[in-house]
Write a protein that holds these residues in place. Sequence first.
Motif, short mmCIF file in Angstrom:
data_model
loop_
_atom_site.label_atom_id
_atom_site.label_comp_id
_atom_site.label_asym_id
_atom_site.label_seq_id
_atom_site.Cartn_x
_atom_site.Cartn_y
_atom_site.Cartn_z
N UNK A 79 0.82 -1.21 0.00
CA UNK A 79 0.00 0.00 0.00
C UNK A 79 0.85 1.26 0.00
N UNK A 80 1.97 1.23 0.72
CA UNK A 80 2.88 2.39 0.71
C UNK A 80 3.41 2.64 -0.70
N UNK A 81 3.77 1.57 -1.38
CA UNK A 81 4.27 1.69 -2.76
C UNK A 81 3.16 2.21 -3.67
N UNK A 82 1.97 1.62 -3.56
CA UNK A 82 0.85 2.05 -4.40
C UNK A 82 0.52 3.52 -4.17
N UNK A 83 0.55 3.94 -2.92
CA UNK A 83 0.23 5.33 -2.59
C UNK A 83 1.33 6.27 -3.10
N UNK A 84 2.56 5.83 -3.07
CA UNK A 84 3.66 6.65 -3.56
C UNK A 84 3.60 6.80 -5.09
N UNK A 85 3.20 5.73 -5.76
CA UNK A 85 3.11 5.77 -7.21
C UNK A 85 1.93 6.61 -7.71
N UNK A 143 -5.36 5.29 0.51
CA UNK A 143 -5.02 5.99 1.75
C UNK A 143 -5.83 5.44 2.93
N UNK A 144 -7.12 5.17 2.71
CA UNK A 144 -7.95 4.60 3.78
C UNK A 144 -7.47 3.21 4.17
N UNK A 145 -7.17 2.38 3.17
CA UNK A 145 -6.71 1.03 3.47
C UNK A 145 -5.35 1.06 4.17
N UNK A 146 -4.48 1.96 3.74
CA UNK A 146 -3.18 2.11 4.39
C UNK A 146 -3.36 2.52 5.85
#
Length: 86
Positions: free
Chosen positions: A19-25, A32-35
């Motif tokens: 999720x951190x990677x997906x949010x950064x990309x 953001x909610x799932x993270x």
Amino acid sequence: MLEPDPKVVRTLLTRYASLRIAQAERESPATARELADVSYTLCVMMATTGIHDAVAKADALLAKGRTADAARAVEPDGESGLSLAV
């Protein structure tokens, strides 16, 4: 104190990293909610108030499990029982 199941901790850490990677990309409200949810769960599970502490404690828990597994794999004569042949 109860210790969390290492398999669950590993799954949460993997999800957190993904999720951190997906949010950064590409930022998205859903990601953001799932993270935030995964971060909260890790913090509760590891009894911390911050995600950095939770990740550090989770890593330590998993490392401790690897060390215990390695110690069990070694036979009394110092051999692991694994073949060195390729």
